[in-house]
Design an enzyme around this catalytic site. Structure first.
Site, PDB file in Angstrom:
ATOM      1  N   LYS A   1       9.357  11.093  -0.778  1.00  0.00           N
ATOM      2  CA  LYS A   1       8.683  10.139  -0.117  1.00  0.00           C
ATOM      3  C   LYS A   1       9.536   9.986   0.597  1.00  0.00           C
ATOM      4  O   LYS A   1       9.554   9.937   2.128  1.00  0.00           O
ATOM      5  CB  LYS A   1       7.733   9.180  -1.048  1.00  0.00           C
ATOM      6  CG  LYS A   1       6.695   7.879   0.592  1.00  0.00           C
ATOM      7  CD  LYS A   1       6.056   7.201  -0.305  1.00  0.00           C
ATOM      8  CE  LYS A   1       5.943   6.208   0.723  1.00  0.00           C
ATOM      9  NZ  LYS A   1       5.474   4.818   0.575  1.00  0.00           N
TER      10      LYS A   1
ATOM     11  N   THR B   1       6.358   0.246   1.732  1.00  0.00           N
ATOM     12  CA  THR B   1       7.133   1.621   2.179  1.00  0.00           C
ATOM     13  C   THR B   1       6.984   2.768   3.688  1.00  0.00           C
ATOM     14  O   THR B   1       6.385   3.509   2.449  1.00  0.00           O
ATOM     15  CB  THR B   1       8.266   2.053   1.423  1.00  0.00           C
ATOM     16  OG1 THR B   1       8.908   1.559   0.102  1.00  0.00           O
ATOM     17  CG2 THR B   1       8.947   2.563   2.215  1.00  0.00           C
TER      18      THR B   1
ATOM     19  N   LYS C   1      15.928   0.174   4.508  1.00  0.00           N
ATOM     20  CA  LYS C   1      15.031   0.525   3.554  1.00  0.00           C
ATOM     21  C   LYS C   1      15.365   2.710   3.477  1.00  0.00           C
ATOM     22  O   LYS C   1      16.009   2.951   2.462  1.00  0.00           O
ATOM     23  CB  LYS C   1      13.826   0.089   3.556  1.00  0.00           C
ATOM     24  CG  LYS C   1      12.593   1.352   2.597  1.00  0.00           C
ATOM     25  CD  LYS C   1      12.878   0.506   0.992  1.00  0.00           C
ATOM     26  CE  LYS C   1      12.351   1.492  -0.060  1.00  0.00           C
ATOM     27  NZ  LYS C   1      12.408   1.007  -2.057  1.00  0.00           N
TER      28      LYS C   1
ATOM     29  N   LEU D   1       0.846  -0.831   0.542  1.00  0.00           N
ATOM     30  CA  LEU D   1       0.164  -0.411   0.151  1.00  0.00           C
ATOM     31  C   LEU D   1       0.516   1.236   0.097  1.00  0.00           C
ATOM     32  O   LEU D   1       2.550   1.408  -0.078  1.00  0.00           O
ATOM     33  CB  LEU D   1      -1.166  -0.381   1.585  1.00  0.00           C
ATOM     34  CG  LEU D   1      -2.046  -1.348   1.392  1.00  0.00           C
ATOM     35  CD1 LEU D   1      -2.425  -1.508   2.756  1.00  0.00           C
ATOM     36  CD2 LEU D   1      -2.801  -0.224   0.162  1.00  0.00           C
ATOM     37  N   PRO D   2       0.174   2.478  -0.698  1.00  0.00           N
ATOM     38  CA  PRO D   2       0.983   3.572  -0.155  1.00  0.00           C
ATOM     39  C   PRO D   2       2.156   3.670   0.697  1.00  0.00           C
ATOM     40  O   PRO D   2       2.921   4.626   1.108  1.00  0.00           O
ATOM     41  CB  PRO D   2      -0.047   4.288  -1.092  1.00  0.00           C
ATOM     42  CG  PRO D   2      -0.922   3.892  -0.872  1.00  0.00           C
ATOM     43  CD  PRO D   2      -1.124   2.564  -0.793  1.00  0.00           C
TER      44      PRO D   2
HETATM   45  P1  NAD Z   1       0.410   2.225  -6.121  1.00  0.00           P
HETATM   46  O1  NAD Z   1       0.227   3.563  -5.939  1.00  0.00           O
HETATM   47  O2  NAD Z   1       0.687   1.733  -7.915  1.00  0.00           O
HETATM   48  O3  NAD Z   1      -0.424   1.171  -5.853  1.00  0.00           O
HETATM   49  C1  NAD Z   1      -0.942   0.932  -4.624  1.00  0.00           C
HETATM   50  C2  NAD Z   1      -2.379   0.501  -4.343  1.00  0.00           C
HETATM   51  O4  NAD Z   1      -2.523   0.398  -3.027  1.00  0.00           O
HETATM   52  C3  NAD Z   1      -3.341   1.254  -5.705  1.00  0.00           C
HETATM   53  O5  NAD Z   1      -3.734   0.377  -6.770  1.00  0.00           O
HETATM   54  C4  NAD Z   1      -4.214   1.766  -4.446  1.00  0.00           C
HETATM   55  O6  NAD Z   1      -5.319   1.658  -5.442  1.00  0.00           O
HETATM   56  C5  NAD Z   1      -3.982   0.350  -3.250  1.00  0.00           C
HETATM   57  N1  NAD Z   1      -5.397   1.360  -1.801  1.00  0.00           N
HETATM   58  C6  NAD Z   1      -5.029   2.299  -1.483  1.00  0.00           C
HETATM   59  N2  NAD Z   1      -5.723   2.255  -0.365  1.00  0.00           N
HETATM   60  C7  NAD Z   1      -5.724   0.726  -0.478  1.00  0.00           C
HETATM   61  C8  NAD Z   1      -7.022   0.455   0.811  1.00  0.00           C
HETATM   62  N3  NAD Z   1      -7.837   1.516   1.315  1.00  0.00           N
HETATM   63  N4  NAD Z   1      -7.666  -0.952   0.235  1.00  0.00           N
HETATM   64  C9  NAD Z   1      -7.124  -1.585  -0.890  1.00  0.00           C
HETATM   65  N5  NAD Z   1      -6.138  -0.894  -1.266  1.00  0.00           N
HETATM   66  C10 NAD Z   1      -5.898  -0.041  -1.793  1.00  0.00           C
HETATM   67  O7  NAD Z   1       1.937   2.540  -5.831  1.00  0.00           O
HETATM   68  P2  NAD Z   1       3.221   1.587  -5.301  1.00  0.00           P
HETATM   69  O8  NAD Z   1       4.117   1.943  -6.930  1.00  0.00           O
HETATM   70  O9  NAD Z   1       2.339  -0.194  -6.041  1.00  0.00           O
HETATM   71  O10 NAD Z   1       3.721   1.560  -4.323  1.00  0.00           O
HETATM   72  C11 NAD Z   1       3.700   0.380  -3.676  1.00  0.00           C
HETATM   73  C12 NAD Z   1       4.326   0.480  -2.366  1.00  0.00           C
HETATM   74  O11 NAD Z   1       5.841   0.112  -2.271  1.00  0.00           O
HETATM   75  C13 NAD Z   1       4.662   2.430  -1.463  1.00  0.00           C
HETATM   76  O12 NAD Z   1       4.762   1.622  -0.061  1.00  0.00           O
HETATM   77  C14 NAD Z   1       5.975   2.578  -1.914  1.00  0.00           C
HETATM   78  O13 NAD Z   1       6.952   3.438  -2.008  1.00  0.00           O
HETATM   79  C15 NAD Z   1       6.682   1.091  -2.308  1.00  0.00           C
HETATM   80  N6  NAD Z   1       7.620   1.078  -3.709  1.00  0.00           N
HETATM   81  C16 NAD Z   1       7.272   1.335  -4.895  1.00  0.00           C
HETATM   82  C17 NAD Z   1       8.270   0.909  -5.656  1.00  0.00           C
HETATM   83  C18 NAD Z   1       8.156   1.462  -7.022  1.00  0.00           C
HETATM   84  O14 NAD Z   1       9.278   1.791  -8.336  1.00  0.00           O
HETATM   85  N7  NAD Z   1       6.996   1.707  -7.337  1.00  0.00           N
HETATM   86  C19 NAD Z   1       9.732   0.714  -5.291  1.00  0.00           C
HETATM   87  C20 NAD Z   1      10.130   0.706  -4.057  1.00  0.00           C
HETATM   88  C21 NAD Z   1       9.049   0.027  -3.231  1.00  0.00           C
END
Ligand code: NAD
Length: 296
Positions: free
Chosen positions: A246, A96, A171, A65-66
């Site tokens: 972030k 994260t 991280k 999740l975000p």
């Molecule tokens: P994203 O925004 O693409 O995906 C998050 C998903 O969570 C969305 O589809 C959203 O609809 C869903 N969501 C939010 N609240 C919800 C709820 N209450 N119930 C169900 N679903 C819910 O984000 P992402 O890029 O996939 O990143 C996710 C995590 O991974 C973050 O914490 C980010 O910091 C971390 N991260 C991302 C990357 C990257 O390159 N994208 C790399 C390493 C770590």
């Protein structure tokens, strides 16, 4: 075959859930986004109607999740995971998030008799899709060992960093360092160029001298020397400046609560925030080269 509830099928979660399904597990997927659920279903997951439906039969629950507030709501909310999960289920939070939220949710899970680890990742969307993520895990060793077979499917390098929240510590400390040495690398290339030294020559020298670092050799912010780097495609992400900001903010929040001095981390945060203020935070974080060159 294990029944796995997977919550959060965004850029990262989509690939991770797909890999668990491909490995033969029964993955019940839940997201607030209909489009994300359709994609998950095409990748072999079974879309769930609600959080309860996603977790009530699951032996393992993975969340991606975000931010901390989403993780707290999904686990602790009135209709959340704690309320609906099976006795003894294992929870893996790969989001994260801030260290305090991670420690709080794990401690609540433990009090309720669940096993839980924080397991943030690095490796980006490509690593999530390919199953080559690095996992940095915190929590009891027994919980980590239970999670390991699933982490092995989604990732390549799996580390146990110690107690609850230590995955998040690893991280954000790592990403603070990355954010800092990216800026230092931009400054060095910019200085060299202003003084009449071209990027390739400076790269050839510095990448074999003491200035060598990952931002230079794998992700060079000056166009030219490293073909695969975002600098060669107009700083298209990659890893966006918004995501770096972030993680910088998380590092500074944690530094404050731990009383750790991070003057370069603090200043770097203001520079990535300047990218955000300029509306340029959708660029790759190496696009901070443009800020350094005053080229927005
Ligand atoms: P994203 O925004 O693409 O995906 C998050 C998903 O969570 C969305 O589809 C959203 O609809 C869903 N969501 C939010 N609240 C919800 C709820 N209450 N119930 C169900 N679903 C819910 O984000 P992402 O890029 O996939 O990143 C996710 C995590 O991974 C973050 O914490 C980010 O910091 C971390 N991260 C991302 C990357 C990257 O390159 N994208 C790399 C390493 C770590």
């Amino acid at each position: 075959m294990t029944v796995i509830g997977f919550i959060g099928l965004g850029n990262m979660g989509a690939g991770m859930a797909a890999n668990l399904a491909k490995a033969g597990h029964d993955v019940r997927a839940f997201d607030l986004s209909e489009a994300a659920l359709i994609k998950a279903s095409e990748a072999g997951c079974r879309p769930a109607e609600s959080l309860a439906d996603c977790v009530n039969d699951a032996d393992v629950v993975v969340t991606m999740l975000p931010a901390g507030k989403h993780v707290r709501a999904v686990y602790e909310g009135g209709d959340g995971i704690f309320k609906h999960a099976k006795d003894g289920a294992l929870f893996i939070d790969s989001s994260t998030i801030d260290v305090d939220s991670a420690r709080h949710v794990i401690s609540e899970a433990t009090l309720k008799g669940f096993a839980m680890i924080d397991a943030p990742v690095s490796g980006g969307v490509g690593g999530a899709a390919a199953g080559t993520l690095t996992f940095m895990c915190g929590g009891e060793r027994g919980s980590f060992e239970k999670a390991r077979p699933y982490l092995d499917i989604m990732g390549q390098n799996i580390f146990h960093a110690g107690g609850a929240g230590n995955g998040q510590v690893a991280k954000i400390a790592n990403n603070m360092l990355l954010g800092i040495h990216m800026i230092g690398t931009c400054e060095a290339f910019n200085l060299a160029e202003k003084l009449g030294l071209d990027a390739q020559t400076f790269y050839d020298i510095s990448s074999t001298a003491s200035g060598q670092n990952w931002s230079m050799t794998s992700y060079c912010p000056a166009p030219g020397p490293v073909q695969s780097a975002p600098s060669n495609r107009d700083y298209q992400a990659g890893f966006t400046a918004a995501m770096m900001l972030k993680d910088m903010r998380l590092s500074q929040e944690a530094a404050k609560s731990a009383g750790a001095s991070t003057p370069l981390g603090a200043h770097s945060e203001t520079l990535y925030a300047a990218m955000e203020a300029a509306g340029q935070d959708g660029l790759d974080f190496s696009g901070i080269m443009r800020l350094i060159k005053d080229d927005f």
